[in-house]
Design a protein around this motif. Structure first.
Motif, mmCIF file in Angstrom:
data_model
loop_
_atom_site.group_PDB
_atom_site.id
_atom_site.type_symbol
_atom_site.label_atom_id
_atom_site.label_comp_id
_atom_site.label_asym_id
_atom_site.label_seq_id
_atom_site.Cartn_x
_atom_site.Cartn_y
_atom_site.Cartn_z
ATOM 1 N N MET A 143 0.656 -1.172 -0.074
ATOM 2 C CA MET A 143 -0.001 -0.034 -0.059
ATOM 3 C C MET A 143 0.988 1.260 0.107
ATOM 4 O O MET A 143 0.623 2.200 -0.690
ATOM 5 C CB MET A 143 -1.099 -0.007 1.334
ATOM 6 N N ARG A 144 2.036 1.139 0.854
ATOM 7 C CA ARG A 144 2.975 2.300 0.839
ATOM 8 C C ARG A 144 3.336 2.679 -0.600
ATOM 9 O O ARG A 144 3.494 3.846 -1.042
ATOM 10 C CB ARG A 144 3.936 2.254 1.922
ATOM 11 N N GLY A 145 3.999 1.688 -1.202
ATOM 12 C CA GLY A 145 4.895 1.797 -2.412
ATOM 13 C C GLY A 145 4.230 1.386 -3.610
ATOM 14 O O GLY A 145 4.577 1.961 -4.528
ATOM 15 N N TYR A 146 2.903 1.094 -3.510
ATOM 16 C CA TYR A 146 2.610 0.572 -4.942
ATOM 17 C C TYR A 146 1.049 0.898 -5.158
ATOM 18 O O TYR A 146 0.568 0.462 -6.003
ATOM 19 C CB TYR A 146 2.594 -1.085 -5.151
ATOM 20 N N SER A 147 0.271 1.810 -4.238
ATOM 21 C CA SER A 147 -1.061 1.977 -4.408
ATOM 22 C C SER A 147 -1.248 2.864 -5.367
ATOM 23 O O SER A 147 -2.298 2.784 -6.323
ATOM 24 C CB SER A 147 -1.423 2.842 -3.192
ATOM 25 N N TRP A 148 -0.099 3.502 -5.925
ATOM 26 C CA TRP A 148 -0.266 4.548 -7.303
ATOM 27 C C TRP A 148 -0.332 3.682 -8.364
ATOM 28 O O TRP A 148 -1.055 4.257 -9.583
ATOM 29 C CB TRP A 148 0.920 5.534 -7.200
ATOM 30 N N VAL A 149 0.069 2.508 -8.378
ATOM 31 C CA VAL A 149 0.127 1.713 -9.617
ATOM 32 C C VAL A 149 -1.544 1.405 -10.338
ATOM 33 O O VAL A 149 -1.467 1.166 -11.489
ATOM 34 C CB VAL A 149 0.766 0.459 -9.361
ATOM 35 N N PHE A 150 -2.326 1.401 -9.431
ATOM 36 C CA PHE A 150 -3.824 1.462 -9.649
ATOM 37 C C PHE A 150 -4.109 2.398 -10.869
ATOM 38 O O PHE A 150 -4.981 1.851 -11.690
ATOM 39 C CB PHE A 150 -4.641 1.688 -8.807
ATOM 40 N N PHE A 151 -3.654 3.572 -10.879
ATOM 41 C CA PHE A 151 -3.840 4.386 -11.641
ATOM 42 C C PHE A 151 -3.384 4.386 -13.318
ATOM 43 O O PHE A 151 -4.322 4.304 -14.188
ATOM 44 C CB PHE A 151 -3.644 6.075 -11.380
ATOM 45 N N PRO A 152 -2.324 4.215 -13.306
ATOM 46 C CA PRO A 152 -1.845 3.718 -14.851
ATOM 47 C C PRO A 152 -2.484 2.480 -15.216
ATOM 48 O O PRO A 152 -2.738 2.274 -16.403
ATOM 49 C CB PRO A 152 -0.297 3.623 -14.724
ATOM 50 N N LEU A 153 -2.563 1.595 -14.485
ATOM 51 C CA LEU A 153 -3.322 0.209 -14.892
ATOM 52 C C LEU A 153 -4.549 0.433 -15.244
ATOM 53 O O LEU A 153 -4.974 -0.132 -16.283
ATOM 54 C CB LEU A 153 -3.332 -0.767 -13.625
ATOM 55 N N ALA A 154 -5.396 1.222 -14.148
ATOM 56 C CA ALA A 154 -7.025 1.413 -14.834
ATOM 57 C C ALA A 154 -6.931 2.334 -16.138
ATOM 58 O O ALA A 154 -7.784 2.280 -17.023
ATOM 59 C CB ALA A 154 -7.458 2.317 -13.639
ATOM 60 N N ILE A 155 -5.893 3.076 -16.276
ATOM 61 C CA ILE A 155 -6.255 4.065 -17.688
ATOM 62 C C ILE A 155 -5.746 3.084 -18.580
ATOM 63 O O ILE A 155 -6.473 2.942 -19.713
ATOM 64 C CB ILE A 155 -4.724 5.044 -17.680
ATOM 65 N N ILE A 156 -4.619 2.145 -18.641
ATOM 66 C CA ILE A 156 -4.292 1.203 -19.631
ATOM 67 C C ILE A 156 -5.661 0.075 -19.826
ATOM 68 O O ILE A 156 -6.042 -0.070 -21.075
ATOM 69 C CB ILE A 156 -3.246 0.223 -19.250
ATOM 70 N N LEU A 157 -6.327 -0.470 -18.905
ATOM 71 C CA LEU A 157 -7.517 -1.169 -19.124
ATOM 72 C C LEU A 157 -8.777 -0.429 -19.726
ATOM 73 O O LEU A 157 -9.305 -0.928 -20.448
ATOM 74 C CB LEU A 157 -7.971 -1.802 -17.857
ATOM 75 N N PHE A 158 -8.938 0.738 -19.317
ATOM 76 C CA PHE A 158 -10.032 1.496 -19.849
ATOM 77 C C PHE A 158 -9.687 1.841 -21.108
ATOM 78 O O PHE A 158 -10.647 1.597 -22.170
ATOM 79 C CB PHE A 158 -10.083 2.906 -18.940
ATOM 80 N N PHE A 159 -8.490 2.078 -21.750
ATOM 81 C CA PHE A 159 -8.191 2.353 -23.110
ATOM 82 C C PHE A 159 -8.307 1.016 -23.762
ATOM 83 O O PHE A 159 -8.943 0.939 -25.132
ATOM 84 C CB PHE A 159 -6.864 2.852 -23.212
ATOM 85 N N PHE A 160 -7.912 -0.207 -23.298
ATOM 86 C CA PHE A 160 -8.092 -1.580 -24.013
ATOM 87 C C PHE A 160 -9.667 -1.795 -24.224
ATOM 88 O O PHE A 160 -9.921 -2.098 -25.260
ATOM 89 C CB PHE A 160 -7.414 -2.554 -23.065
ATOM 90 N N PHE A 161 -10.268 -1.746 -23.252
ATOM 91 C CA PHE A 161 -11.602 -1.893 -23.222
ATOM 92 C C PHE A 161 -12.628 -0.996 -23.979
ATOM 93 O O PHE A 161 -13.478 -1.644 -24.891
ATOM 94 C CB PHE A 161 -12.424 -1.765 -21.823
ATOM 95 N N GLY A 162 -11.904 0.219 -24.127
ATOM 96 C CA GLY A 162 -12.561 1.178 -25.360
ATOM 97 C C GLY A 162 -12.261 0.885 -26.669
ATOM 98 O O GLY A 162 -13.094 1.044 -27.597
#
Length: 203
Positions: free
Chosen positions: A172-191
């Motif tokens: 949670m301390r070091g990798y919670s921010w990874v959610f955002f680029p992953l979400a962006i990549i997934l949303f673009f892929f689903f789009g």
């Protein structure tokens, strides 16, 4: 019964729901998965549309229009996007759309939603980078996010118990921010997938 599945292709989702109804599992609700009611097996005709509404009155009018045409609204809310309908009148056709273009347009609306979500996350990613929430040290030196004193000097059971206990907190301390680029990549892929289905179905 509850089932967790994810579809981009509405036609495959329709076929699956019809198969479930044929096995006696009838769609009751859709919220983070599919909620089914056990009943008698039925040869059902289920169709899916994708629409979101700003006003509750417009959503009610939309559902009423389909019910007047022989289709029962099974699941979906004014802001959920995906709307599920079941054929209730044998005298009407098996399709809720007038032509292929109208049928394909639901994929275009779905693609637009995914692209808008992806774009809306981009400013957040930039802000997090500027205020140092995004820390690339997590990728090169993850040990810095473990705060247990002397952790890396421990051995055996003492090490593993401390390591496994703190790992969720370190992530949670070091990798919670990874959610955002992953979400962006997934949303673009689903789009992209949704737009591809739109192009395939519009002719």
């Amino acid at each position: 019964m509850y089932k967790l599945k994810f579809f981009i292709d509405f036609e495959k989702e329709e076929q699956w729901l019809e198969q479930m109804a044929n096995e006696g599992y009838h769609l009751q609700n859709k919220f983070f998965g599919y909620h089914f009611r056990k009943g008698e097996p039925e040869k059902a005709t289920i169709k899916i549309d994708f629409r979101m509404f700003k006003k509750k009155e417009d959503f009610i009018d939309y559902c009423t229009m389909f019910e007047d045409g022989g289709w029962k609204h099974l699941a979906g809310t004014k802001s959920s996007g995906v709307q599920y309908f079941k054929k209730m009148d044998d005298t009407v056709g098996d399709e809720i759309f007038f032509d292929n273009h109208s049928k394909a347009a639901r994929y275009k609306r779905l693609a637009n939603m995914f692209f808008e979500l992806a774009i809306s996350y981009l400013p957040l990613l930039v802000v997090f980078y500027l205020i140092d929430i995004i820390d690339f040290k997590a990728l090169t030196n993850p040990q810095e996010f473990y705060f247990t004193p002397g952790l890396w000097d421990k051995t055996g059971i003492s090490f593993w118990s401390s390591f496994l206990f703190e790992t969720p907190f370190a992530l949670m301390r070091g990798y919670s921010w990874v959610f955002f680029p992953l979400a962006i990549i997934l949303f673009f892929f689903f789009g992209y997938r949704s737009n591809k289905l739109y192009l395939q179905n519009k002719s």
